[in-house]
Design a protein around this motif. Structure first.
Motif, PDB file in Angstrom:
ATOM      1  N   ARG A 119       0.992  -1.205   0.650  1.00 11.24           N
ATOM      2  CA  ARG A 119       0.115   0.370   0.071  1.00 11.24           C
ATOM      3  C   ARG A 119       1.087   0.799   0.331  1.00 11.24           C
ATOM      4  O   ARG A 119       1.679   1.008   0.668  1.00 11.24           O
ATOM      5  CB  ARG A 119      -1.193  -0.055   1.213  1.00 11.24           C
ATOM      6  CG  ARG A 119      -0.687   0.283   2.356  1.00 11.24           C
ATOM      7  CD  ARG A 119      -1.851  -0.029   3.662  1.00 11.24           C
ATOM      8  NE  ARG A 119      -0.786  -0.074   4.836  1.00 11.24           N
ATOM      9  CZ  ARG A 119      -0.236  -0.875   5.732  1.00 11.24           C
ATOM     10  NH1 ARG A 119       0.389  -2.051   4.784  1.00 11.24           N
ATOM     11  NH2 ARG A 119       0.780  -0.844   6.687  1.00 11.24           N
ATOM     12  N   HIS A 120      -0.172   2.932  -0.088  1.00  6.19           N
ATOM     13  CA  HIS A 120       1.006   3.773  -0.304  1.00  6.19           C
ATOM     14  C   HIS A 120       0.084   4.562   0.980  1.00  6.19           C
ATOM     15  O   HIS A 120      -1.048   4.527   1.116  1.00  6.19           O
ATOM     16  CB  HIS A 120       0.856   4.183  -1.424  1.00  6.19           C
ATOM     17  CG  HIS A 120      -0.020   4.534  -2.522  1.00  6.19           C
ATOM     18  ND1 HIS A 120      -1.600   5.772  -1.810  1.00  6.19           N
ATOM     19  CD2 HIS A 120      -1.226   3.979  -2.953  1.00  6.19           C
ATOM     20  CE1 HIS A 120      -2.199   5.441  -2.656  1.00  6.19           C
ATOM     21  NE2 HIS A 120      -1.753   4.531  -3.107  1.00  6.19           N
ATOM     22  N   ALA A 121       1.298   5.324   1.848  1.00  4.84           N
ATOM     23  CA  ALA A 121       0.696   6.779   2.574  1.00  4.84           C
ATOM     24  C   ALA A 121       0.546   8.071   1.894  1.00  4.84           C
ATOM     25  O   ALA A 121       1.977   7.702   2.446  1.00  4.84           O
ATOM     26  CB  ALA A 121       0.327   6.328   3.899  1.00  4.84           C
ATOM     27  N   VAL A 122      -0.157   9.056   1.901  1.00  4.57           N
ATOM     28  CA  VAL A 122       0.547  10.375   1.867  1.00  4.57           C
ATOM     29  C   VAL A 122       1.137  11.020   2.890  1.00  4.57           C
ATOM     30  O   VAL A 122       0.582  10.379   3.736  1.00  4.57           O
ATOM     31  CB  VAL A 122      -0.329  11.106   0.487  1.00  4.57           C
ATOM     32  CG1 VAL A 122      -0.349  12.335   1.139  1.00  4.57           C
ATOM     33  CG2 VAL A 122      -1.063  10.103  -0.447  1.00  4.57           C
ATOM     34  N   HIS A 159       4.502  14.517  -0.029  1.00  2.00           N
ATOM     35  CA  HIS A 159       5.141  12.815  -0.017  1.00  2.00           C
ATOM     36  C   HIS A 159       4.788  11.962   0.338  1.00  2.00           C
ATOM     37  O   HIS A 159       3.654  11.889   0.914  1.00  2.00           O
ATOM     38  CB  HIS A 159       6.790  13.270   0.745  1.00  2.00           C
ATOM     39  CG  HIS A 159       8.001  13.895   0.448  1.00  2.00           C
ATOM     40  ND1 HIS A 159       7.345  15.399   0.451  1.00  2.00           N
ATOM     41  CD2 HIS A 159       8.894  13.782   0.008  1.00  2.00           C
ATOM     42  CE1 HIS A 159       8.891  16.161  -0.109  1.00  2.00           C
ATOM     43  NE2 HIS A 159       9.454  15.626  -0.005  1.00  2.00           N
ATOM     44  N   TRP A 160       5.122  10.674  -0.174  1.00  2.00           N
ATOM     45  CA  TRP A 160       4.581   9.336   0.642  1.00  2.00           C
ATOM     46  C   TRP A 160       5.225   8.383   1.035  1.00  2.00           C
ATOM     47  O   TRP A 160       6.651   8.889   0.771  1.00  2.00           O
ATOM     48  CB  TRP A 160       3.952   8.959  -1.168  1.00  2.00           C
ATOM     49  CG  TRP A 160       4.339   8.718  -2.350  1.00  2.00           C
ATOM     50  CD1 TRP A 160       4.973   9.602  -3.179  1.00  2.00           C
ATOM     51  CD2 TRP A 160       4.578   7.566  -2.885  1.00  2.00           C
ATOM     52  NE1 TRP A 160       6.036   8.928  -3.744  1.00  2.00           N
ATOM     53  CE2 TRP A 160       5.480   7.692  -3.814  1.00  2.00           C
ATOM     54  CE3 TRP A 160       3.964   5.866  -2.491  1.00  2.00           C
ATOM     55  CZ2 TRP A 160       5.621   6.076  -4.338  1.00  2.00           C
ATOM     56  CZ3 TRP A 160       4.175   4.985  -3.413  1.00  2.00           C
ATOM     57  CH2 TRP A 160       5.467   5.263  -4.248  1.00  2.00           C
ATOM     58  N   ARG A 161       4.288   7.531   1.407  1.00  2.00           N
ATOM     59  CA  ARG A 161       5.424   6.189   1.920  1.00  2.00           C
ATOM     60  C   ARG A 161       4.475   5.327   0.701  1.00  2.00           C
ATOM     61  O   ARG A 161       3.937   4.410   0.771  1.00  2.00           O
ATOM     62  CB  ARG A 161       5.305   6.016   3.409  1.00  2.00           C
ATOM     63  CG  ARG A 161       5.912   4.745   4.510  1.00  2.00           C
ATOM     64  CD  ARG A 161       4.826   4.726   5.702  1.00  2.00           C
ATOM     65  NE  ARG A 161       5.705   6.232   6.645  1.00  2.00           N
ATOM     66  CZ  ARG A 161       4.890   6.735   7.106  1.00  2.00           C
ATOM     67  NH1 ARG A 161       3.490   6.752   6.335  1.00  2.00           N
ATOM     68  NH2 ARG A 161       5.657   7.539   7.931  1.00  2.00           N
ATOM     69  N   TRP A 162       6.118   3.442   0.903  1.00  2.00           N
ATOM     70  CA  TRP A 162       5.406   2.574   0.497  1.00  2.00           C
ATOM     71  C   TRP A 162       5.824   1.721   1.959  1.00  2.00           C
ATOM     72  O   TRP A 162       6.617   1.611   1.839  1.00  2.00           O
ATOM     73  CB  TRP A 162       6.093   1.622  -0.941  1.00  2.00           C
ATOM     74  CG  TRP A 162       5.725   1.443  -1.331  1.00  2.00           C
ATOM     75  CD1 TRP A 162       5.041   0.241  -1.849  1.00  2.00           C
ATOM     76  CD2 TRP A 162       6.961  -0.222  -1.307  1.00  2.00           C
ATOM     77  NE1 TRP A 162       5.003  -0.678  -2.121  1.00  2.00           N
ATOM     78  CE2 TRP A 162       6.476  -1.369  -2.261  1.00  2.00           C
ATOM     79  CE3 TRP A 162       8.221  -0.978  -0.706  1.00  2.00           C
ATOM     80  CZ2 TRP A 162       6.636  -2.501  -2.181  1.00  2.00           C
ATOM     81  CZ3 TRP A 162       8.482  -2.067  -1.176  1.00  2.00           C
ATOM     82  CH2 TRP A 162       7.612  -2.377  -1.345  1.00  2.00           C
ATOM     83  N   ASP A 195      -1.498   4.596  -7.083  1.00  2.00           N
ATOM     84  CA  ASP A 195      -1.632   2.903  -6.921  1.00  2.00           C
ATOM     85  C   ASP A 195      -0.176   2.455  -7.975  1.00  2.00           C
ATOM     86  O   ASP A 195      -0.011   1.433  -8.475  1.00  2.00           O
ATOM     87  CB  ASP A 195      -3.242   2.756  -7.396  1.00  2.00           C
ATOM     88  CG  ASP A 195      -3.595   3.214  -6.308  1.00  2.00           C
ATOM     89  OD1 ASP A 195      -3.423   3.713  -5.607  1.00  2.00           O
ATOM     90  OD2 ASP A 195      -5.361   3.335  -6.957  1.00  2.00           O
ATOM     91  N   ASN A 196       0.027   3.233  -8.951  1.00  2.00           N
ATOM     92  CA  ASN A 196       0.539   2.289 -10.166  1.00  2.00           C
ATOM     93  C   ASN A 196       1.914   3.064  -9.764  1.00  2.00           C
ATOM     94  O   ASN A 196       3.400   1.457  -9.659  1.00  2.00           O
ATOM     95  CB  ASN A 196       0.729   3.252 -11.260  1.00  2.00           C
ATOM     96  CG  ASN A 196      -0.759   3.958 -11.995  1.00  2.00           C
ATOM     97  OD1 ASN A 196      -1.217   5.033 -12.508  1.00  2.00           O
ATOM     98  ND2 ASN A 196      -1.125   2.399 -11.708  1.00  2.00           N
ATOM     99  N   ALA A 197       2.573   3.615  -8.869  1.00  2.00           N
ATOM    100  CA  ALA A 197       4.072   4.227  -8.145  1.00  2.00           C
ATOM    101  C   ALA A 197       3.882   3.012  -7.477  1.00  2.00           C
ATOM    102  O   ALA A 197       5.139   2.182  -7.328  1.00  2.00           O
ATOM    103  CB  ALA A 197       3.633   5.817  -7.544  1.00  2.00           C
ATOM    104  N   ALA A 198       3.161   2.598  -6.518  1.00  2.00           N
ATOM    105  CA  ALA A 198       2.700   1.860  -5.328  1.00  2.00           C
ATOM    106  C   ALA A 198       3.207   0.182  -6.112  1.00  2.00           C
ATOM    107  O   ALA A 198       3.821  -0.709  -5.156  1.00  2.00           O
ATOM    108  CB  ALA A 198       2.179   1.798  -4.307  1.00  2.00           C
TER     109      ALA A 198
END
Length: 447
Positions: A227-230, A241-244, A267-270
């Motif tokens: 998942r990812h979190a902003v 910035h965001w966290r994977w 979503d695509n980056a993660a």
């Protein structure tokens, strides 16, 4: 074809010899591939295949940028193109040259004709040529974008180490139908037994996971397995910035912090990060930060001054575009220049964008699946939208709009690869570096 034939000559010949632009099925293309020896050995050490309705191009671009920052040599095959056919095949981020593509087409043509002729579509011949050129280079990583569908797409003759499905939404109804579960099964046709499957959306139809389970593919799903979190790091700057949060190829938990906004869907980056980890790439946070800081994809939220060019041509893509536009502060009007093919859901696209646009320029598209400016204008007005002008082509619409934009105004160009390609070419021709326009060819398949 003569020895002096140019790339333009080859592309024109391919269009003439198999007039059906989309001809799904693997039998013909697989027979030619076997004649070429493409199925006898691997293209490269690692192969990732990307399918989906939306987000494929941005996912491929980020996979490519990330891999190169980790020191891997890469080949990326995508479709369609905007200005030059060469855009479809890149090595280490650089477009393939004409000579390489011509060699590929020559090899395809020789294999196609002997011992008995086999008909190939434009896309099929292009895919085989690209695969042959890639096999010559043997890069560390090959990234293949599926053109349409999945199971019966020419790209699916190749077995990937990791298969990705970005999204499933309605598009290409004439070929894939309107049943999302059925579309999902077609997209899932790229999955392979006992190989990782990255599911890059939390809204995929149940059929995708069912196919993966039936095959015994290893499912890695957004929102569950990764998942990812902003986050906003005020101590660094005010930017997003965001966290994977995911896992490496051995299943060990992994977190990458303070990743920059790639200006492409997270979503695509993660999903790209998870796919690379599953492809045995040891992710390094500094390399990932550099990749996400520099990756760009023409025609996807591409800003040229106060003009935004985006190829969104279905409601799902338009919803994402509207959300990104909502984040922007502006002082003037935002005018939409819209041109769409006749088989696309124009009503759904208009509905998704209507709250972000103050007035519209409707433009006609011609060719195989035409839609007129008058038809688009009627759909716009039926939804209470203001139509400022009708134009015979995207370029004519852009010229009209450019003469009327005021300080603080923005222009959004969207609805089709054809629309964006023509307006992008027009922008380049107006600039000082017109020579970079190069070989302008219409995008043949809109995915």
């Amino acid at each position: 074809m003569s020895d002096s034939a140019t790339l333009t000559d080859w592309l024109a010949r391919l269009e003439r010899q198999h007039p059906v632009s989309i001809d799904l099925g693997l039998e013909r293309v697989a027979r030619v591939a076997r004649r070429m020896g493409l199925l006898d050995a691997r293209l490269s050490e690692r192969i990732i295949t990307v399918a989906g309705t939306n987000g494929k191009g941005s996912t491929v671009a980020m996979l490519d940028a990330l891999a190169r920052e980790h020191g891997l040599s890469t080949a990326a095959y995508t479709s369609p193109h905007l200005l030059r056919y060469n855009e479809r095949l890149r090595f280490d981020g650089v477009e393939a040259d004409d000579a390489s593509l011509i060699r590929g087409f020559e090899r395809v043509e020789a294999a196609r004709l002997e011992p008995e002729p086999i008909s190939l579509s434009y896309f099929e011949a292009g895919t085989l040529a690209a695969l042959w050129v890639i096999a010559e280079r043997r890069p560390d990583l090959t990234i293949l974008e599926v053109g349409l569908g999945g199971r019966l797409d020419a790209v699916n003759i190749i077995d990937a180490d990791v298969a990705m499905i970005t999204t499933v939404a309605q598009d290409h109804a004439a070929f894939l139908g309107t049943d999302l579960d059925a579309i999902g099964r077609e997209k899932a046709g790229i999955l392979r037994t006992a190989r990782p499957a990255v599911l890059g959306s939390e809204r995929l139809p149940p059929s995708v996971r069912r196919v993966a389970t039936e095959l015994g593919a290893g499912v890695h799903a957004l929102g569950g397995d990764f998942r990812h979190a902003v986050e906003r790091l005020a101590q660094v700057d005010a930017a997003l910035h965001w966290r994977w949060i995911g896992h490496d190829g051995q299943g060990n938990p992994q977190v990458l912090e303070a990743l920059p906004d790639p200006r492409l869907p997270l979503d695509n980056a993660a999903s790209a990060l998870q796919a690379l980890a599953l492809a045995r790439v040891a992710l390094d946070v500094a390399s990932c930060r550099r990749a996400f800081s520099t990756v760009r994809l023409p025609g996807r939220m591409q800003w040229l001054g106060n003009w935004c060019l985006d190829v969104a041509h279905n409601p799902h893509a338009a919803e994402y575009l509207a959300a990104r536009l909502a984040e922007r502060q502006r002082t003037g009007q935002r005018i939409g220049l819209l041109g769409m093919l006749g088989d696309k859901d124009a009503q759904g696209v208009i509905e998704a964008l209507s709250s972000r646009i103050d007035g519209w320029v409707a433009v006609s598209l011609s060719g195989e699946r035409p839609r007129s400016a008058d038809e688009l204008a009627a759909l716009l007005e039926a939804q209470g939208q203001t139509v400022l002008h009708r134009a015979a082509s995207p370029q004519a619409g852009a010229e009209w709009l450019a003469s009327r934009l005021e300080a603080g105004d923005e222009a959004l160009v969207c609805g089709s690869f054809y629309t964006v390609a023509e307006v992008l070419g027009w922008h380049i021709a107006r600039g000082t570096d017109a020579a970079t326009q190069g070989q302008v060819l219409a995008a043949r398949e809109e995915s």
